[in-house]
Design a protein around this motif. Structure first.
Motif, PDB file in Angstrom:
ATOM      1  N   ARG A   1     -33.572  29.350  39.829  1.00  0.00           N
ATOM      2  CA  ARG A   1     -34.688  28.404  39.829  1.00  0.00           C
ATOM      3  C   ARG A   1     -34.832  27.733  41.194  1.00  0.00           C
ATOM      4  NH1 ARG A   1     -35.234  23.274  39.748  1.00  0.00           N
ATOM      5  NH2 ARG A   1     -33.083  22.800  39.242  1.00  0.00           N
ATOM      6  N   LEU A   2     -33.721  27.314  41.761  1.00  0.00           N
ATOM      7  CA  LEU A   2     -33.781  26.654  43.067  1.00  0.00           C
ATOM      8  C   LEU A   2     -34.201  27.624  44.167  1.00  0.00           C
ATOM      9  CD1 LEU A   2     -30.617  24.398  42.753  1.00  0.00           C
ATOM     10  CD2 LEU A   2     -32.991  23.621  42.876  1.00  0.00           C
ATOM     11  N   MET A   3     -33.719  28.861  44.107  1.00  0.00           N
ATOM     12  CA  MET A   3     -34.125  29.859  45.106  1.00  0.00           C
ATOM     13  C   MET A   3     -35.606  30.202  44.961  1.00  0.00           C
ATOM     14  SD  MET A   3     -31.577  30.450  47.051  1.00  0.00           S
ATOM     15  CE  MET A   3     -30.995  28.795  46.801  1.00  0.00           C
ATOM     16  N   GLN A   4     -36.093  30.278  43.696  1.00  0.00           N
ATOM     17  CA  GLN A   4     -37.513  30.541  43.463  1.00  0.00           C
ATOM     18  C   GLN A   4     -38.350  29.379  43.988  1.00  0.00           C
ATOM     19  OE1 GLN A   4     -38.869  33.454  42.145  1.00  0.00           O
ATOM     20  NE2 GLN A   4     -40.725  32.537  42.956  1.00  0.00           N
TER      21      GLN A   4
ATOM     22  N   ASP B   1     -41.250  29.864  46.602  1.00  0.00           N
ATOM     23  CA  ASP B   1     -42.614  29.397  46.320  1.00  0.00           C
ATOM     24  C   ASP B   1     -43.095  28.444  47.397  1.00  0.00           C
ATOM     25  OD1 ASP B   1     -42.549  30.899  44.007  1.00  0.00           O
ATOM     26  OD2 ASP B   1     -42.236  29.178  42.667  1.00  0.00           O
ATOM     27  N   LEU B   2     -42.211  27.584  47.848  1.00  0.00           N
ATOM     28  CA  LEU B   2     -42.567  26.628  48.891  1.00  0.00           C
ATOM     29  C   LEU B   2     -42.973  27.348  50.166  1.00  0.00           C
ATOM     30  CD1 LEU B   2     -42.732  23.664  49.810  1.00  0.00           C
ATOM     31  CD2 LEU B   2     -40.317  23.818  50.425  1.00  0.00           C
ATOM     32  N   GLU B   3     -42.199  28.387  50.553  1.00  0.00           N
ATOM     33  CA  GLU B   3     -42.536  29.143  51.759  1.00  0.00           C
ATOM     34  C   GLU B   3     -43.863  29.879  51.596  1.00  0.00           C
ATOM     35  OE1 GLU B   3     -41.073  28.958  54.726  1.00  0.00           O
ATOM     36  OE2 GLU B   3     -39.723  27.501  53.823  1.00  0.00           O
ATOM     37  N   GLU B   4     -44.107  30.418  50.403  1.00  0.00           N
ATOM     38  CA  GLU B   4     -45.349  31.146  50.169  1.00  0.00           C
ATOM     39  C   GLU B   4     -46.566  30.230  50.177  1.00  0.00           C
ATOM     40  OE1 GLU B   4     -44.682  33.284  46.522  1.00  0.00           O
ATOM     41  OE2 GLU B   4     -43.266  34.670  47.476  1.00  0.00           O
TER      42      GLU B   4
ATOM     43  N   THR C   1     -35.757  19.921  47.663  1.00  0.00           N
ATOM     44  CA  THR C   1     -35.116  21.151  47.184  1.00  0.00           C
ATOM     45  C   THR C   1     -33.720  21.297  47.792  1.00  0.00           C
ATOM     46  OG1 THR C   1     -37.275  22.205  46.934  1.00  0.00           O
ATOM     47  CG2 THR C   1     -35.359  23.655  46.974  1.00  0.00           C
ATOM     48  N   LEU C   2     -33.586  21.000  49.087  1.00  0.00           N
ATOM     49  CA  LEU C   2     -32.271  21.076  49.724  1.00  0.00           C
ATOM     50  C   LEU C   2     -31.305  20.044  49.130  1.00  0.00           C
ATOM     51  CD1 LEU C   2     -33.248  21.686  53.457  1.00  0.00           C
ATOM     52  CD2 LEU C   2     -32.261  23.328  51.845  1.00  0.00           C
TER      53      LEU C   2
ATOM     54  N   PHE D   1     -26.241  20.704  43.379  1.00  0.00           N
ATOM     55  CA  PHE D   1     -25.724  21.877  42.677  1.00  0.00           C
ATOM     56  C   PHE D   1     -24.405  22.319  43.313  1.00  0.00           C
ATOM     57  CE2 PHE D   1     -25.883  26.584  41.933  1.00  0.00           C
ATOM     58  CZ  PHE D   1     -25.738  26.551  40.556  1.00  0.00           C
ATOM     59  N   ASN D   2     -24.359  22.286  44.630  1.00  0.00           N
ATOM     60  CA  ASN D   2     -23.152  22.626  45.370  1.00  0.00           C
ATOM     61  C   ASN D   2     -22.007  21.689  44.973  1.00  0.00           C
ATOM     62  OD1 ASN D   2     -21.570  23.908  47.290  1.00  0.00           O
ATOM     63  ND2 ASN D   2     -22.328  22.674  48.975  1.00  0.00           N
TER      64      ASN D   2
END
Length: 190
Positions: free
Chosen positions: A22-25, A29-32, A49-50, A56-57
């Motif tokens: 979900r976080l990678m998507q 999505d943000l880049e797109e 997001t970061l 999460f880390n």
């Protein structure tokens, strides 16, 4: 009768993978959608997001310190998160395939990029960046690279990928990975 904790461990792993996806998507999505957002909105969303990746880390760090049976399975996720936070990898799709240990999909993506470059569908600078990320991910997954790929890496690798390579060489040294990730998160917040 199943051994105690097997089902729970499996479910925890599945939930963690889904959260990472979900976080990678979200990053992808943000880049797109970058062109559709104004600069402040883009930076704020990326920062949020970061921060979520950082949280999460931190959760993974707590899990890994308390349950040693998950360490090996979570190591790939840990490196993927570190890469995202340090921005050594800028392509969420590559980060996702790396975290899921999918060398075949990475090689397929590389072949698609070669084709897109030849037909003029992919700019050279974006091709170089993504090829570097894919080759680095393949190397970290223990895949054999061709001589041409090794030369491409040595010629084009920047400091972010070199730093990722150096820190992630010793998977057993999670403290180093987390220390670098913490530094990079702090830089991103500023």
């Amino acid at each position: 009768m199943a051994s105690r904790g097997t089902t729970e461990t499996s479910k925890l792993k599945q939930n963690l993978e889904e959260q990472l996806d979900r976080l990678m998507q979200q990053l992808q999505d943000l880049e797109e959608c970058r062109e559709e957002l104004d600069a402040d909105e883009y930076e704020e969303t990326k920062k949020e997001t970061l921060e979520q990746l950082s949280e999460f880390n931190d959760s993974l760090k707590k899990i890994m310190s308390g349950d040693m049976t998950l360490v090996d399975e979570l190591g790939g996720m840990q490196l993927a998160i570190q890469a995202a936070i340090s921005q050594a990898f800028k392509t969420p799709e590559v980060i996702r395939m790396f975290a899921k240990k999918q060398p075949r999909q990475l090689r397929t993506r590389l072949a698609e990029m070669d084709r897109d470059l030849m037909v003029g569908k992919l700019p050279r600078d974006l091709y170089t960046q993504q090829k570097l990320e894919i080759l680095t991910a393949l190397r970290k997954l223990g895949e054999k690279l061709t001589g041409d790929d090794e030369m491409f890496l040595s010629t084009n690798a920047g400091t972010a990928l070199s730093q990722f390579e150096r820190v992630s060489t010793d998977l057993g040294s999670g403290d180093k990975v987390f220390a670098l990730a913490s530094v990079e998160v702090e830089k991103a917040k500023q």
